[in-house]
Design an enzyme around this catalytic site. Sequence first.
Site, PDB file in Angstrom:
ATOM      1  N   HIS A   1       0.839  -1.199   0.000  1.00 47.12           N
ATOM      2  CA  HIS A   1       0.000   0.000   0.000  1.00 47.12           C
ATOM      3  C   HIS A   1       0.874   1.248   0.000  1.00 47.12           C
ATOM      4  O   HIS A   1       2.069   1.183   0.273  1.00 47.12           O
ATOM      5  CB  HIS A   1      -0.867   0.015   1.269  1.00 47.12           C
TER       6      HIS A   1
ATOM      7  N   HIS B   1       5.130   6.842  -1.107  1.00 45.06           N
ATOM      8  CA  HIS B   1       5.950   5.680  -1.463  1.00 45.06           C
ATOM      9  C   HIS B   1       5.220   4.394  -1.119  1.00 45.06           C
ATOM     10  O   HIS B   1       4.201   4.419  -0.393  1.00 45.06           O
ATOM     11  CB  HIS B   1       7.257   5.711  -0.661  1.00 45.06           C
TER      12      HIS B   1
HETATM   13  P1  A2P Z   1       4.982   3.118   5.355  1.00 43.26           P
HETATM   14  O1  A2P Z   1       3.822   3.848   4.828  1.00 43.26           O
HETATM   15  O2  A2P Z   1       6.268   3.803   5.153  1.00 43.26           O
HETATM   16  O3  A2P Z   1       5.067   1.705   4.871  1.00 43.26           O
HETATM   17  P2  A2P Z   1       3.757  -0.511  11.094  1.00 43.26           P
HETATM   18  O4  A2P Z   1       4.130  -1.606  10.132  1.00 43.26           O
HETATM   19  O5  A2P Z   1       4.924   0.159  11.727  1.00 43.26           O
HETATM   20  O6  A2P Z   1       2.731  -0.969  12.067  1.00 43.26           O
HETATM   21  O7  A2P Z   1       3.076   0.624  10.213  1.00 43.26           O
HETATM   22  C1  A2P Z   1       1.990   0.360   9.382  1.00 43.26           C
HETATM   23  C2  A2P Z   1       2.000   1.304   8.220  1.00 43.26           C
HETATM   24  O8  A2P Z   1       1.814   2.653   8.616  1.00 43.26           O
HETATM   25  C3  A2P Z   1       3.278   1.257   7.479  1.00 43.26           C
HETATM   26  O9  A2P Z   1       2.954   1.142   6.156  1.00 43.26           O
HETATM   27  C4  A2P Z   1       4.013   2.523   7.841  1.00 43.26           C
HETATM   28  O10 A2P Z   1       4.869   3.113   6.953  1.00 43.26           O
HETATM   29  C5  A2P Z   1       2.919   3.460   8.236  1.00 43.26           C
HETATM   30  N1  A2P Z   1       3.356   4.210   9.431  1.00 43.26           N
HETATM   31  C6  A2P Z   1       3.615   3.709  10.650  1.00 43.26           C
HETATM   32  N2  A2P Z   1       3.921   4.691  11.515  1.00 43.26           N
HETATM   33  C7  A2P Z   1       3.869   5.847  10.821  1.00 43.26           C
HETATM   34  C8  A2P Z   1       4.077   7.221  11.138  1.00 43.26           C
HETATM   35  N3  A2P Z   1       4.411   7.605  12.372  1.00 43.26           N
HETATM   36  N4  A2P Z   1       3.952   8.130  10.153  1.00 43.26           N
HETATM   37  C9  A2P Z   1       3.614   7.756   8.918  1.00 43.26           C
HETATM   38  N5  A2P Z   1       3.387   6.466   8.546  1.00 43.26           N
HETATM   39  C10 A2P Z   1       3.508   5.524   9.472  1.00 43.26           C
END
Ligand code: A2P
Length: 427
Positions: free
Chosen positions: A263, A347
Amino acid sequence: MGREDQPPTPRDPVAFCNIRCRVQVKNLITMGEKHSKPKPHVDCGNFPFLNDNNTVQLIKEAHTFFILRGLPGSGKSTIGSKISETYQASIACAFADPLGISPMVEEAESSDSWYAKVDEKIQEGLKEMRKVIVVDDNHHNAERLTYLIDLARDNDYIVLIVTPKTEWKDNCEMLAKKNQWKLSVKQLDTIKQGFQEHIIPYYFGWFLLRKSAKEMREKAEGFLNLLSSNDEFLEEFRTNVQWHSEEEFNIQEYFQKRPSVLHCTTKFCGYGTVPDCELYSSSKAVAENYGKAFTLNVTALFVTPRTVGARVLLDTDQKLLWPRKELCEDGSDSEEKTDLPFGSRSHITLACAPGVKSLQTGLDLLKILKLMKAGNKPEQQLETAEGLLCCYGEGRWIVDLTKPVEVKTLFSGFYPKKKPTTESEGN
Ligand code: A2P
């Protein structure tokens, strides 16, 4: 009037809703069938999965799990009927026909056995890999909702939680006149109190259809293979990573954390714990685009000692869903701080090194873009099959794809209550 013709008269409206649930199983429509009796026309609101041709076509290719939610009389069944009409060839439904209710069911069956029957129907749909599965119930029970969401995600379906947009959806006086169960204003009000209409997900984002996700995973594998066969890359990269094995450095093994759900995050909400996520969640952009199809343009691949990612270049419509303020983990405003164009962080995380959180991918991308914007020249440039691979120091490499990739997605939320896992962790 025989007992079966009489409306139920519940003592407890919440329990009554459970009766209603149990009644529904008697009326589950079978796969692909339409409602037996057409309902009077109700304008249930403008939904992209009903009214946007592009989205309708995309959903016919995707695997989507609709969970209809709302108070009795709010217009859920109308949406359900419209979804069945739109996706006739590929649908499995578990929803009630409002007529033919038998209150006797309450005495005959426990709520567990009712759910077992509904679940059986849902399982049939999953087994047959129906493109569209719809479950219609009030869904005010958080446990039940979580169960359905997890079931859908475990089976690689994109979840859409749909609440009617009718003017009276939370007006108990109006609902009392409209609901087929003859619930009173007081009873509806009691249900409403336990009903959290707005569910804030773990995060919002664009979710790749299975076909696009497969394509992106293959692209990531190809990229890592390409890197592992390039000695100049390996020489630079190897000095920036910690490799504890006796074996020779293996980049595929190093990036062993692969996301289970591909995603592009728009807004991380942490189930409502992140400041301003409620504002985003209830914004016009989210309301209008929830469940809508988007084609994302992947223009570059990048790798750092922590993450592997795909850069997404957003168009004007997609930028409407990009949050105004993108907060870093430390609370600082990352994009504004780096003075990069709006939406630069967008991304898709493709892989992470052990112990690295996926949110790092966006930060790594911003760092590379910042170095580029500051006029830093690449320390190395290598011709590859994907394009010119440029090194910006400390193991940071990016390639602008000579052939950008278009990925098909649906905009939705990620709701599972259980901690998301990575493939390497057994998902
Ligand atoms: P990303 O969009 O770079 O893949 P996690 O796996 O840590 O539980 O996070 C779930 C999703 O949410 C991941 O896709 C992650 O990054 C995004 N994410 C987690 N924490 C944050 C944050 N503080 N700010 C922005 N995106 C986040």
